[in-house]
Design a protein around this motif. Structure first.
Motif, short mmCIF file in Angstrom:
data_model
loop_
_atom_site.label_atom_id
_atom_site.label_comp_id
_atom_site.label_asym_id
_atom_site.label_seq_id
_atom_site.Cartn_x
_atom_site.Cartn_y
_atom_site.Cartn_z
N ILE A 51 0.96 -1.17 -0.07
CA ILE A 51 -0.07 -0.03 -0.08
C ILE A 51 0.88 1.17 -0.12
N ASP A 52 2.06 1.28 0.96
CA ASP A 52 2.79 2.37 0.88
C ASP A 52 4.21 1.93 0.20
N LEU A 53 4.30 2.71 -0.77
CA LEU A 53 5.35 2.29 -1.82
C LEU A 53 6.72 2.26 -1.38
N ASP A 54 6.71 3.21 -0.22
CA ASP A 54 8.04 3.53 0.63
C ASP A 54 8.57 1.98 1.48
N ASP A 55 7.25 1.44 1.49
CA ASP A 55 7.92 0.12 2.39
C ASP A 55 8.39 -0.87 1.43
N ALA A 56 8.13 -0.76 0.07
CA ALA A 56 8.56 -1.99 -0.66
C ALA A 56 9.98 -2.28 -0.71
N GLU A 57 10.79 -1.08 -0.29
CA GLU A 57 12.15 -1.39 -0.14
C GLU A 57 12.63 -2.00 0.97
N ASP A 58 11.72 -1.91 1.96
CA ASP A 58 11.93 -2.62 3.34
C ASP A 58 11.39 -4.22 3.09
N VAL A 59 10.42 -4.06 2.35
CA VAL A 59 9.76 -5.48 2.13
C VAL A 59 11.05 -6.48 1.44
N THR A 60 11.44 -5.80 0.57
CA THR A 60 12.32 -6.37 -0.37
C THR A 60 13.78 -6.92 0.42
N GLN A 61 14.07 -6.08 1.34
CA GLN A 61 14.98 -6.61 2.36
C GLN A 61 14.60 -7.79 3.28
N GLN A 62 13.38 -7.70 3.67
CA GLN A 62 12.86 -8.51 4.68
C GLN A 62 12.80 -10.00 3.82
N VAL A 63 12.50 -9.95 2.71
CA VAL A 63 12.40 -11.12 1.88
C VAL A 63 13.70 -11.78 1.85
N PHE A 64 14.90 -11.10 1.43
CA PHE A 64 16.13 -11.56 1.34
C PHE A 64 16.72 -12.03 2.78
N ILE A 65 16.29 -11.39 3.72
CA ILE A 65 16.49 -11.91 5.00
C ILE A 65 15.85 -13.29 5.39
N GLU A 66 14.70 -13.23 5.06
CA GLU A 66 13.97 -14.56 5.10
C GLU A 66 14.40 -15.66 4.40
N VAL A 67 14.76 -15.43 2.99
CA VAL A 67 15.59 -16.41 2.41
C VAL A 67 16.70 -16.95 2.79
N TRP A 68 17.63 -15.84 3.58
CA TRP A 68 18.74 -16.52 4.24
C TRP A 68 18.34 -17.22 5.39
N LEU A 69 17.79 -16.91 6.07
CA LEU A 69 17.52 -17.46 7.40
C LEU A 69 16.81 -18.83 7.33
N HIS A 70 15.79 -19.04 6.20
CA HIS A 70 15.09 -20.05 6.00
C HIS A 70 15.50 -20.90 4.70
N SER A 71 16.66 -20.66 4.26
CA SER A 71 17.09 -21.16 2.93
C SER A 71 16.86 -22.78 2.88
N GLY A 72 16.83 -23.46 3.99
CA GLY A 72 16.73 -24.83 3.74
C GLY A 72 15.33 -25.37 3.20
N ARG A 73 14.43 -24.22 3.52
CA ARG A 73 13.09 -24.49 3.05
C ARG A 73 12.76 -24.48 1.49
N TYR A 74 13.75 -24.11 0.67
CA TYR A 74 13.76 -24.21 -0.75
C TYR A 74 14.11 -25.18 -1.03
N CYS A 75 13.48 -25.82 -2.25
CA CYS A 75 13.71 -27.21 -2.72
C CYS A 75 13.42 -27.11 -4.48
N PRO A 76 14.27 -27.40 -5.05
CA PRO A 76 14.27 -27.21 -6.49
C PRO A 76 13.22 -28.19 -7.14
N ARG A 77 12.97 -29.47 -6.46
CA ARG A 77 12.16 -30.30 -6.96
C ARG A 77 10.59 -29.93 -6.76
#
Length: 189
Positions: A51-77
């Motif tokens: 909703i707030d476009l200024d938050d998009a950058e923060d959300v993007t950073q949160q996404v990559f933090i989540e990716v790093w912290l929970h990297s074992g959840r990704y399965c290419p299969r």
């Protein structure tokens, strides 16, 4: 002597056990490349959903933090990396937009003079003194802390837990916000 391949941490591969070699934590191994390749796409997805476009950058950073912290959840299969990142982005953007809606709903109630049921005398005094306009001049974090304290009656430790901030930060924001309101009132009289 050969190194043993890492055992996959995803439940999907452990349950299937179809003879495929384990994939290990490929996200952490290639994180820098994933970040540089996918950053623009994740930011674009976040901008579409926030909703707030200024938050998009923060959300993007949160996404990559989540990716790093929970990297074992990704399965290419189970699916592509892009699909996994898009799902995380959608959830983080929804969380962010929900917080914005809650924050602005409280401010709309303040502007209309509709205080929540059971507010205490301090909140009524804020309304009587016409501080709502002055509160709008405060930075959003400080305004939100004052709203939670004086309109919802939360204590500073409760505010710290609710906003996921250190208690000292809540205390300093409160002190600075009250000092700013004091200066604004002094100028008015």
């Amino acid at each position: 002597m050969s190194e043993a391949l890492p055992v996959p941490s995803c439940v999907y591969c452990r349950e299937r056990n179809d003879g495929e070699p384990p994939h290990g934590d490929i996200v952490r191994v290639d994180f820098e490349e994933i970040y540089s390749d996918w950053y623009a796409d994740v930011l674009r997805w976040a901008r579409r959903r926030c909703i707030d476009l200024d938050d998009a950058e923060d959300v993007t950073q949160q996404v990559f933090i989540e990716v790093w912290l929970h990297s074992g959840r990704y399965c290419p299969r189970r699916g592509s990396l892009g699909s996994w990142l898009h799902g995380i982005t959608a959830h983080k953007a929804a969380d962010s937009s929900g917080a914005v809606v809650r924050r602005y709903e409280g401010m709309r109630r303040l502007k209309r003079g509709l205080a929540p049921d059971g507010i205490d005398g301090c909140a009524r005094a804020v309304e009587r003194l016409g501080l709502v306009g002055h509160m709008a001049a405060l930075p959003p974090e400080r305004r939100e802390i004052l709203f939670l304290a004086y309109y919802l009656g939360l204590t500073q430790p409760e505010i710290a837990r609710r906003l996921e901030l250190p208690l000292g930060t809540v205390k300093s924001h409160t002190r600075r916000a009250l000092r700013s309101l004091s200066c604004l009132l002094a100028e008015r009289t």
